[in-house]
Design a protein around this motif. Structure first.
Motif, short mmCIF file in Angstrom:
data_model
loop_
_atom_site.label_atom_id
_atom_site.label_comp_id
_atom_site.label_asym_id
_atom_site.label_seq_id
_atom_site.Cartn_x
_atom_site.Cartn_y
_atom_site.Cartn_z
N LYS A 1 0.79 -1.23 0.00
CA LYS A 1 0.00 0.00 0.00
C LYS A 1 0.83 1.28 0.00
CE LYS A 1 -3.82 -2.11 2.59
NZ LYS A 1 -4.63 -2.03 3.86
N VAL A 2 2.11 1.20 0.35
CA VAL A 2 2.88 2.42 0.61
C VAL A 2 3.01 3.33 -0.60
CG1 VAL A 2 4.19 1.48 2.52
CG2 VAL A 2 5.04 1.18 0.20
N ASN A 3 3.01 2.76 -1.79
CA ASN A 3 3.19 3.58 -2.98
C ASN A 3 1.94 4.34 -3.38
OD1 ASN A 3 5.89 2.72 -3.30
ND2 ASN A 3 5.22 0.88 -4.39
N GLN A 4 0.84 4.12 -2.65
CA GLN A 4 -0.42 4.78 -2.98
C GLN A 4 -0.69 6.02 -2.14
OE1 GLN A 4 -3.55 1.82 -2.74
NE2 GLN A 4 -2.25 0.26 -3.67
N ASP A 5 0.13 6.26 -1.13
CA ASP A 5 -0.10 7.39 -0.23
C ASP A 5 0.50 8.66 -0.82
OD1 ASP A 5 0.00 9.30 1.93
OD2 ASP A 5 -0.32 7.62 3.29
N PRO A 6 -0.31 9.70 -1.08
CA PRO A 6 0.20 10.92 -1.71
C PRO A 6 1.07 11.78 -0.80
CG PRO A 6 -2.08 11.22 -1.09
CD PRO A 6 -1.76 9.77 -0.82
#
Length: 222
Positions: free
Chosen positions: A53-58
């Motif tokens: 999920k980490v790559n989806q946090d802006p």
């Protein structure tokens, strides 16, 4: 590969990195200055969910740190609490592989991430904190061009007591030092024959905005 430094490359984190992260989490010497989440037991599957999920946090950008010679994942780093209004962020770094401690890798990585923050993200300020007794981390940040701003009194709890933290920052308008050449010979990155150094760096920044299951609970913009 996303960015290339003197001795390491930075790339995006993948769910498959969970096994390496789990091994790091089992070594208290590695995680003693680390995120508060490492103080609690984490399963490899929990870490895998977080990594997916980490790559989806802006409001955060995280990178895996890989040896330029072997491609092995040796740590992770990034920017969190990014504010578009303030054009600022907080930097952190964890060198999880002890064979890469005390070799200047942390300084090189910090320079890469800071340059990315200013050049590609258009940020104006990057800050960080480090426990006052984490001397190696503080030296690494100084070498990367960060300036001391003050002391956060008893801001971290470790080893049964409260400890002060150093607050450091760098602005896009500051003069940044040039990167120093780092040479990691094959013998230096092997899995044996390397002595633990007194100036080893574990983690330079304690990220209290990462919760107990390693999911990014990033603070709201200030």
């Amino acid at each position: 590969m996303f960015m290339k430094g003197q001795a390491v490359t930075l790339r995006s984190l993948e769910a498959e990195d969970a096994e390496v992260f789990y091994l790091w989490s089992q070594d208290r010497e590695i995680t003693q200055f680390s995120t508060s989440s490492f103080a609690y037991p984490q399963s490899q599957s929990d870490i895998g969910v977080w990594l997916s999920k980490v790559n989806q946090d802006p409001k955060m950008v995280l990178f895996g740190i890989c040896c330029i010679k072997t491609g092995k994942l040796v740590g992770y780093t990034g920017l969190v609490s990014m504010s578009q209004i303030n054009r600022s962020a907080e930097h952190f770094i964890l060198i999880g592989d002890k064979h890469y401690w005390g070799k200047g890798v942390a300084t090189n990585v910090t320079q890469l991430v800071t340059g990315y923050a200013f050049r590609d993200l258009g940020l104006h300020r990057v800050e960080l904190t480090a426990f006052v007794d984490n001397k190696a981390a503080i030296r690494a940040y100084e070498n990367a061009g960060y300036h001391h701003e003050g002391i956060q009194r008893q801001a971290g709890f470790r080893h049964g007591g409260f400890y002060d933290k150093v607050l450091m920052s760098v602005l896009v308008t500051d003069d940044m030092p040039e990167q120093k050449a780092i040479t990691l010979a094959a013998s230096e990155v092997s899995q044996s024959g390397i002595e633990h150094k007194d100036d080893a760096i574990t983690l330079g920044s304690d990220l209290n905005d990462v919760n107990t299951n390693l999911a990014a609970d990033v603070r709201k913009e200030k």
